[in-house]
Design a protein around this motif. Structure first.
Motif, PDB file in Angstrom:
ATOM      1  N   SER A 143      10.154  45.664 -30.700  1.00 24.84           N
ATOM      2  CA  SER A 143       9.646  46.320 -29.487  1.00 24.84           C
ATOM      3  C   SER A 143      10.065  47.780 -29.448  1.00 24.84           C
ATOM      4  O   SER A 143       9.272  48.654 -29.078  1.00 24.84           O
ATOM      5  CB  SER A 143      10.158  45.593 -28.239  1.00 24.84           C
ATOM      6  OG  SER A 143       9.676  44.273 -28.216  1.00 24.84           O
ATOM      7  N   ALA A 144      11.309  48.064 -29.825  1.00 23.57           N
ATOM      8  CA  ALA A 144      11.780  49.451 -29.856  1.00 23.57           C
ATOM      9  C   ALA A 144      11.009  50.253 -30.903  1.00 23.57           C
ATOM     10  O   ALA A 144      10.613  51.397 -30.649  1.00 23.57           O
ATOM     11  CB  ALA A 144      13.279  49.493 -30.145  1.00 23.57           C
ATOM     12  N   LEU A 161       6.879  54.329 -32.265  1.00 22.42           N
ATOM     13  CA  LEU A 161       5.609  54.642 -32.910  1.00 22.42           C
ATOM     14  C   LEU A 161       4.544  55.045 -31.891  1.00 22.42           C
ATOM     15  O   LEU A 161       3.713  55.911 -32.167  1.00 22.42           O
ATOM     16  CB  LEU A 161       5.126  53.450 -33.735  1.00 22.42           C
ATOM     17  CG  LEU A 161       5.925  53.192 -35.014  1.00 22.42           C
ATOM     18  CD1 LEU A 161       5.442  51.913 -35.678  1.00 22.42           C
ATOM     19  CD2 LEU A 161       5.810  54.357 -35.960  1.00 22.42           C
ATOM     20  N   LEU A 162       4.574  54.439 -30.721  1.00 17.97           N
ATOM     21  CA  LEU A 162       3.634  54.808 -29.671  1.00 17.97           C
ATOM     22  C   LEU A 162       3.868  56.249 -29.215  1.00 17.97           C
ATOM     23  O   LEU A 162       2.921  57.015 -29.031  1.00 17.97           O
ATOM     24  CB  LEU A 162       3.751  53.848 -28.488  1.00 17.97           C
ATOM     25  CG  LEU A 162       2.797  54.074 -27.325  1.00 17.97           C
ATOM     26  CD1 LEU A 162       1.365  53.846 -27.780  1.00 17.97           C
ATOM     27  CD2 LEU A 162       3.132  53.152 -26.180  1.00 17.97           C
ATOM     28  N   LEU A 163       5.133  56.632 -29.052  1.00 16.25           N
ATOM     29  CA  LEU A 163       5.444  58.014 -28.690  1.00 16.25           C
ATOM     30  C   LEU A 163       5.011  58.987 -29.786  1.00 16.25           C
ATOM     31  O   LEU A 163       4.445  60.054 -29.494  1.00 16.25           O
ATOM     32  CB  LEU A 163       6.939  58.163 -28.414  1.00 16.25           C
ATOM     33  CG  LEU A 163       7.438  57.545 -27.106  1.00 16.25           C
ATOM     34  CD1 LEU A 163       8.948  57.608 -27.029  1.00 16.25           C
ATOM     35  CD2 LEU A 163       6.815  58.256 -25.922  1.00 16.25           C
ATOM     36  N   CYS A 164       5.272  58.634 -31.035  1.00 18.24           N
ATOM     37  CA  CYS A 164       4.846  59.488 -32.150  1.00 18.24           C
ATOM     38  C   CYS A 164       3.327  59.647 -32.158  1.00 18.24           C
ATOM     39  O   CYS A 164       2.816  60.755 -32.366  1.00 18.24           O
ATOM     40  CB  CYS A 164       5.317  58.904 -33.483  1.00 18.24           C
ATOM     41  SG  CYS A 164       7.097  58.996 -33.721  1.00 18.24           S
ATOM     42  N   TRP A 178       1.228  63.089 -31.676  1.00 17.15           N
ATOM     43  CA  TRP A 178       0.287  63.486 -32.725  1.00 17.15           C
ATOM     44  C   TRP A 178      -1.099  63.726 -32.129  1.00 17.15           C
ATOM     45  O   TRP A 178      -1.785  64.674 -32.505  1.00 17.15           O
ATOM     46  CB  TRP A 178       0.226  62.422 -33.822  1.00 17.15           C
ATOM     47  CG  TRP A 178      -0.749  62.800 -34.891  1.00 17.15           C
ATOM     48  CD1 TRP A 178      -2.010  62.319 -35.075  1.00 17.15           C
ATOM     49  CD2 TRP A 178      -0.559  63.779 -35.906  1.00 17.15           C
ATOM     50  NE1 TRP A 178      -2.606  62.924 -36.144  1.00 17.15           N
ATOM     51  CE2 TRP A 178      -1.734  63.840 -36.682  1.00 17.15           C
ATOM     52  CE3 TRP A 178       0.494  64.615 -36.241  1.00 17.15           C
ATOM     53  CZ2 TRP A 178      -1.889  64.687 -37.751  1.00 17.15           C
ATOM     54  CZ3 TRP A 178       0.333  65.466 -37.321  1.00 17.15           C
ATOM     55  CH2 TRP A 178      -0.838  65.500 -38.062  1.00 17.15           C
ATOM     56  N   ASP A 179      -1.507  62.875 -31.200  1.00 22.77           N
ATOM     57  CA  ASP A 179      -2.798  63.070 -30.546  1.00 22.77           C
ATOM     58  C   ASP A 179      -2.828  64.373 -29.757  1.00 22.77           C
ATOM     59  O   ASP A 179      -3.824  65.098 -29.777  1.00 22.77           O
ATOM     60  CB  ASP A 179      -3.119  61.899 -29.620  1.00 22.77           C
ATOM     61  CG  ASP A 179      -3.590  60.673 -30.368  1.00 22.77           C
ATOM     62  OD1 ASP A 179      -3.929  60.801 -31.560  1.00 22.77           O
ATOM     63  OD2 ASP A 179      -3.634  59.594 -29.751  1.00 22.77           O
ATOM     64  N   LEU A 180      -1.734  64.683 -29.048  1.00 20.91           N
ATOM     65  CA  LEU A 180      -1.671  65.943 -28.309  1.00 20.91           C
ATOM     66  C   LEU A 180      -1.743  67.136 -29.259  1.00 20.91           C
ATOM     67  O   LEU A 180      -2.440  68.122 -28.988  1.00 20.91           O
ATOM     68  CB  LEU A 180      -0.384  66.006 -27.478  1.00 20.91           C
ATOM     69  CG  LEU A 180      -0.350  65.111 -26.243  1.00 20.91           C
ATOM     70  CD1 LEU A 180       1.033  65.145 -25.604  1.00 20.91           C
ATOM     71  CD2 LEU A 180      -1.407  65.537 -25.246  1.00 20.91           C
TER      72      LEU A 180
END
Length: 132
Positions: free
Chosen positions: A75-76, A81-84, A88-90
């Motif tokens: 989960s961590a 990975l979600l934050l990365c 990256w999208d931004l």
């Protein structure tokens, strides 16, 4: 068990190889009774709301420490990975916006230069493409 004769009558799969491969034996029912025995021997495990409530109500980290550690670690990792991916999208959106702004500036400069050239030709001063 019925003695050695009963054991000898049961099908056995044996391998004399020395490699580390696991084998599985498959038996195909040849009579309807064997088929019925195999079908009725199948049990399906279910998970009801009572089982869920019991699992949540009697939570014990110590009983399943390794499982919970694995779930928390995965989960961590997923959160990181979600934050990365969000950053990256931004960053990619920022690059696309910069490229689009540069393309608009280039188009405006090209259009202004073409308009100035056209206006100079109309005025008769020769301009870039006119006869002087």
């Amino acid at each position: 068990l019925g003695g050695p004769d009963a054991l000898a009558a049961r099908p056995v799969v044996r391998c004399a190889c020395t490699h580390l491969t696991h084998f599985a034996g498959v038996s195909i029912p040849t009579t309807s009774e064997e088929l019925l025995d195999q079908i009725t021997a199948v049990t399906i495990n279910t998970f009801s709301l009572d089982d869920f409530a019991d699992a949540i109500g009697h939570f014990s980290y110590a009983d399943n420490k390794h499982i919970y550690d694995l779930v928390f670690a995965l989960s961590a990792a997923k959160a990181v990975l979600l934050l990365c991916a969000a950053f990256w999208d931004l960053y990619a959106a920022h690059r696309r916006r910069r490229a689009m702004e540069a393309a608009v500036v280039t188009a405006m400069q090209t259009r202004s230069a073409a308009r100035a050239d056209r206006d100079s030709l109309r005025a008769g001063d020769g301009g870039v493409g006119g006869v002087g």
